[in-house]
Scaffold this active site. Structure first.
Site, PDB file in Angstrom:
ATOM      1  N   HIS A  60      14.759 -19.460 -53.089  1.00 49.22           N
ATOM      2  CA  HIS A  60      15.598 -18.445 -53.722  1.00 49.22           C
ATOM      3  C   HIS A  60      16.200 -17.545 -52.655  1.00 49.22           C
ATOM      4  O   HIS A  60      15.524 -17.103 -51.736  1.00 49.22           O
ATOM      5  CB  HIS A  60      14.772 -17.587 -54.697  1.00 49.22           C
ATOM      6  CG  HIS A  60      15.580 -16.477 -55.299  1.00 49.22           C
ATOM      7  ND1 HIS A  60      16.457 -16.689 -56.319  1.00 49.22           N
ATOM      8  CD2 HIS A  60      15.668 -15.157 -54.991  1.00 49.22           C
ATOM      9  CE1 HIS A  60      17.053 -15.541 -56.634  1.00 49.22           C
ATOM     10  NE2 HIS A  60      16.587 -14.596 -55.846  1.00 49.22           N
ATOM     11  N   ASP A  68      13.103  -9.397 -68.587  1.00 50.08           N
ATOM     12  CA  ASP A  68      13.836  -9.028 -67.372  1.00 50.08           C
ATOM     13  C   ASP A  68      15.298  -8.758 -67.680  1.00 50.08           C
ATOM     14  O   ASP A  68      15.884  -7.810 -67.150  1.00 50.08           O
ATOM     15  CB  ASP A  68      13.715 -10.127 -66.310  1.00 50.08           C
ATOM     16  CG  ASP A  68      14.624  -9.842 -65.118  1.00 50.08           C
ATOM     17  OD1 ASP A  68      14.380  -8.829 -64.431  1.00 50.08           O
ATOM     18  OD2 ASP A  68      15.585 -10.595 -64.902  1.00 50.08           O
ATOM     19  N   ARG A 112      18.141  -0.789 -66.210  1.00 50.96           N
ATOM     20  CA  ARG A 112      18.054  -0.226 -64.846  1.00 50.96           C
ATOM     21  C   ARG A 112      19.428   0.031 -64.268  1.00 50.96           C
ATOM     22  O   ARG A 112      19.656   1.022 -63.566  1.00 50.96           O
ATOM     23  CB  ARG A 112      17.271  -1.190 -63.938  1.00 50.96           C
ATOM     24  CG  ARG A 112      15.762  -1.143 -64.178  1.00 50.96           C
ATOM     25  CD  ARG A 112      15.081  -2.316 -63.520  1.00 50.96           C
ATOM     26  NE  ARG A 112      15.352  -2.374 -62.093  1.00 50.96           N
ATOM     27  CZ  ARG A 112      15.395  -3.513 -61.375  1.00 50.96           C
ATOM     28  NH1 ARG A 112      15.168  -4.672 -61.955  1.00 50.96           N
ATOM     29  NH2 ARG A 112      15.639  -3.475 -60.091  1.00 50.96           N
ATOM     30  N   SER A 129      11.342  -8.467 -60.867  1.00 50.57           N
ATOM     31  CA  SER A 129      12.478  -9.066 -61.558  1.00 50.57           C
ATOM     32  C   SER A 129      12.800 -10.448 -60.984  1.00 50.57           C
ATOM     33  O   SER A 129      12.908 -11.442 -61.716  1.00 50.57           O
ATOM     34  CB  SER A 129      13.681  -8.123 -61.418  1.00 50.57           C
ATOM     35  OG  SER A 129      14.876  -8.755 -61.803  1.00 50.57           O
ATOM     36  N   LYS A 153      11.642 -14.559 -62.709  1.00 49.04           N
ATOM     37  CA  LYS A 153      12.559 -15.667 -62.991  1.00 49.04           C
ATOM     38  C   LYS A 153      12.129 -16.933 -62.253  1.00 49.04           C
ATOM     39  O   LYS A 153      12.204 -18.039 -62.794  1.00 49.04           O
ATOM     40  CB  LYS A 153      13.991 -15.268 -62.601  1.00 49.04           C
ATOM     41  CG  LYS A 153      14.596 -14.288 -63.617  1.00 49.04           C
ATOM     42  CD  LYS A 153      15.940 -13.749 -63.179  1.00 49.04           C
ATOM     43  CE  LYS A 153      15.786 -12.585 -62.241  1.00 49.04           C
ATOM     44  NZ  LYS A 153      16.815 -11.554 -62.291  1.00 49.04           N
TER      45      LYS A 153
END
Ligand code: URA
Ligand code: CA
Length: 433
Positions: free
Chosen positions: A82, A161, A168, A183, A187
């Site tokens: 990621h 999320d 947020r 967060s 995922k």
């Protein structure tokens, strides 16, 4: 339990229990806790932080708020990568076939991109015929057979999320390390991989502007992963300029193929080998990063990595003759040079401005509904440290319209020049294992 007590407890700097965190996440997701209470709670977290234990519980509560992908039908250790978001970040296109060539399963669930350029799905669709509309069974079978497949994202992953991130955004609580870390990790964990390699970007035009903050985020994410049984490693890489030279969907496919052939840009090659080495290690295929790196270099040199890429595209309907002859990839009608206005050395290329320039051309989506143009984008000729003469082309704009004034303006704005010599940029700032 009452939400007001949770807010008060966090406001006063105390540690919440697993049950209390589950109560907050569950209540907010199902609507029994209203936005105003969650807003106050997040602001309390923003100022008081969360312990590593709380952050891990917060993450898992979000994971459990929706569907979780089950990859157990796939043989081997599933390692996912990621990136916290780069401009012209072609690493996924390179890394996926690169590690698959070493028999490491790459089971990619990918979404469409929003912003600078398309996501990995959009980029792959620059190959005519390629599609991700396959069944889950086909997906698993392809990964077991070829070690690589991509399917469009489905299912309802981490609804908590989605809702929390939205809140947020409008309550000035995005920039909190435990909230960002949980967060992102929620995922990744819901997506089902066994191990995770993170590429945290730092610099002008990245989400994290400075190294101490990037390091804190990387450490927080690695800690979450390791606490919840998903081995996680992170690197911190530079985003004071875009990675590689190409920004745009078909242009990035071409750059990825060149990198798989061992003739890609130095920085993209290096970052892929670094991230790839960790993926190989986490997959249990090598003892050390050095050994892993040699294995990756070998599959580039002997052509196996490119062969796997072609097999992957072909298995999902892609016409791989465009890989053998890349002039057949979608091509823009106009190639327009951007001449340097001043002489000197490039000292910075603000990546998100370059990304915006590519988006104006149509390489990315301004809104979810926008259509993207696979052919358009930018090719940079000058990177940090390069010397530039007046009138020399710094960028080639690939466009389907001749009017590119606003694009040029963004590019000039993105390039910062120095009259004195500038050294090359550092690519990898830190590694957290
Ligand atoms: N990206 C995410 O997915 N979550 C954050 O909180 C910040 C960036
Ligand atoms: Ca690139």
């Amino acid at each position: 339990m009452r939400m007001v007590d949770m807010i008060e407890k966090k406001r006063d700097g105390h540690e919440l229990t697993k049950e209390e965190i589950a109560f907050v996440i569950k209540g907010y997701t199902d609507g029994t806790i209203p936005d105003y209470q969650m807003s106050a709670f997040q602001m309390a977290v923003y100022f008081q932080g969360m312990t590593a234990e709380e952050t891990a519980e917060f993450t898992m509560a979000m994971v459990e708020s929706g569907d979780q992908v089950d990859l157990s039908a796939i043989e081997g250790v599933k390692v996912d990568k990621h990136s916290t978001g780069g401009v012209g970040d072609t690493t996924t296109l390179v890394l996926a076939p690169l590690v698959a060539a070493l028999d490491i399963p790459v089971a990619k669930m990918s979404g469409r991109g929003l912003g600078h350029t398309g996501g990995t799905l959009d980029k792959l669709e620059a190959v005519p015929g390629f599609h991700v509309e396959i069944t889950e069974k086909e997906f698993f079978d392809l990964v077991n057979k070829n070690k690589i497949a991509v399917i469009g994202q489905s299912g309802n992953l981490t609804p908590a999320d989605k809702k929390i991130y939205g809140l947020r955004d409008v309550t000035a609580t995005v920039n909190s390390i435990p909230l960002i870390a949980s967060s992102i990790m929620s995922k990744k964990i819901a997506a089902g991989s066994d191990a995770i390699v993170l590429d945290v970007k730092v610099g002008a035009g990245a989400f994290m502007k400075d190294l101490p903050m990037a390091r804190d985020l990387a450490k927080a994410m690695v800690e979450i992963g390791n606490k919840v049984g998903r081995q996680t490693m992170a690197i911190i890489s530079d985003m004071n300029q875009p990675l590689g030279y190409a920004i745009g969907n078909a242009l990035e496919v071409k750059e990825a193929v060149e990198t798989l052939q061992g003739k890609g840009p130095e920085d993209l090659h290096e970052l892929c080998l670094t991230l790839g080495s960790y993926m190989v290690r986490l997959a249990g295929k090598a003892e050390t990063t050095e050994e892993a790196r040699k294995m990756l270099e070998e599959v580039i040199e002997n052509g196996k990595a490119l062969e796997v890429f072609k097999l992957f595209l072909q298995s999902q309907g892609g016409d791989t003759s465009v890989i053998d002859d890349m002039t057949k990839l979608p091509t823009a009608r106009f190639q327009i040079e951007v001449p340097a206005k001043e002489a000197g050395y490039v000292s910075q290329i603000t990546a998100d401005e370059i990304g915006t320039a590519a988006m104006i051309l149509g390489a990315g989506r301004a809104t979810k509904e926008s259509e993207i143009d696979l052919a358009v984008g930018l090719v940079l000729h000058k990177k940090i440290g390069d010397q530039v003469e007046v009138g020399e082309s710094i960028v080639t704009i690939h466009s389907n319209t001749e009017d590119v004034e606003s694009v040029k303006e963004k590019i000039y704005h993105a390039y910062e020049m120095s009259t004195s010599k500038v050294g090359p940029a550092t690519l990898i700032h830190d590694e957290i294992t």
